[in-house]
Scaffold this motif. Structure first.
Motif, PDB file in Angstrom:
ATOM      1  N   ARG A   3       0.741  -1.298  -0.095  1.00 19.04           N
ATOM      2  CA  ARG A   3       0.116  -0.068   0.115  1.00 19.04           C
ATOM      3  C   ARG A   3       0.903   1.208   0.126  1.00 19.04           C
ATOM      4  N   PHE A   4       1.892   1.148   0.699  1.00 18.50           N
ATOM      5  CA  PHE A   4       2.872   2.354   1.042  1.00 18.50           C
ATOM      6  C   PHE A   4       3.546   2.677  -0.393  1.00 18.50           C
ATOM      7  N   GLU A   5       3.927   1.547  -1.198  1.00 17.06           N
ATOM      8  CA  GLU A   5       4.682   1.632  -2.517  1.00 17.06           C
ATOM      9  C   GLU A   5       3.684   2.381  -3.439  1.00 17.06           C
ATOM     10  N   GLU A   6       2.182   1.598  -3.441  1.00 19.75           N
ATOM     11  CA  GLU A   6       1.258   2.443  -4.368  1.00 19.75           C
ATOM     12  C   GLU A   6       1.046   3.792  -4.053  1.00 19.75           C
ATOM     13  N   ALA A   7       0.715   4.243  -2.718  1.00 20.71           N
ATOM     14  CA  ALA A   7       0.777   5.737  -2.605  1.00 20.71           C
ATOM     15  C   ALA A   7       1.973   6.472  -3.168  1.00 20.71           C
ATOM     16  N   GLN A   8       3.240   5.911  -2.715  1.00 20.12           N
ATOM     17  CA  GLN A   8       4.337   6.733  -3.448  1.00 20.12           C
ATOM     18  C   GLN A   8       4.153   6.839  -4.894  1.00 20.12           C
ATOM     19  N   TYR A   9       3.790   5.702  -5.498  1.00 16.88           N
ATOM     20  CA  TYR A   9       3.599   5.858  -7.102  1.00 16.88           C
ATOM     21  C   TYR A   9       2.366   6.679  -7.381  1.00 16.88           C
ATOM     22  N   LEU A  15       2.575  14.276  -9.033  1.00 15.56           N
ATOM     23  CA  LEU A  15       3.591  15.336  -9.300  1.00 15.56           C
ATOM     24  C   LEU A  15       4.092  15.613 -10.747  1.00 15.56           C
ATOM     25  N   GLU A  16       4.059  14.342 -11.461  1.00 17.28           N
ATOM     26  CA  GLU A  16       4.556  14.485 -13.054  1.00 17.28           C
ATOM     27  C   GLU A  16       3.307  15.219 -13.789  1.00 17.28           C
ATOM     28  N   GLN A  17       2.037  15.199 -13.339  1.00 18.06           N
ATOM     29  CA  GLN A  17       0.944  15.611 -14.088  1.00 18.06           C
ATOM     30  C   GLN A  17       1.037  17.156 -13.681  1.00 18.06           C
ATOM     31  N   GLN A  18       1.397  17.682 -12.659  1.00 17.65           N
ATOM     32  CA  GLN A  18       1.319  18.883 -12.072  1.00 17.65           C
ATOM     33  C   GLN A  18       2.550  19.797 -12.931  1.00 17.65           C
TER      34      GLN A  18
END
Length: 109
Positions: A3-9, A15-18
């Motif tokens: 879940r943590f890795e999914e949240a990081q992804y 951020l990339e979209q922004q």
């Protein structure tokens, strides 16, 4: 952990979209992304050196430093002693030159 890795992804994707997207007024928001030092395989490992390897690598123990003039009065005493020594040597040289002049061995030029 998954879940943590999914949240990081998901966070990285947002951020990339922004980045480089103009808002309603036409301004582009600048988003700073810090570059993290990443290993090539994604793992970190630390190995300890043996004492022989450390000696060969130059990681020897430093000798403790001794400070001779730790206090102000010590520095003043040292300077005063140096001046006394310089004066004593000057007087010795004057006597030596006087003796050489008497024996006519003193030729300055």
């Amino acid at each position: 952990m998954a879940r943590f890795e999914e949240a990081q992804y998901e966070r990285e994707r947002m951020l990339e979209q922004q980045q480089n997207v103009a808002d309603a007024d036409g301004f582009i928001t600048v988003v700073r992304r810090a570059r993290g030092g990443k290993n090539t395989d994604g793992t970190a490992s630390v190995t300890a050196m043996s004492t022989d390897e450390a000696r060969e690598a130059g990681a020897t123990r430093k000798e403790p430093t001794t400070y001779s003039n730790l206090y102000r009065f010590q520095a003043r005493e040292r300077k005063r002693d140096q001046l006394v020594d310089l004066r004593r040597k000057f007087e010795e040289d004057k006597e030596k030159i006087a003796r050489m002049r008497q024996t006519r061995q003193f030729r300055p030029y």
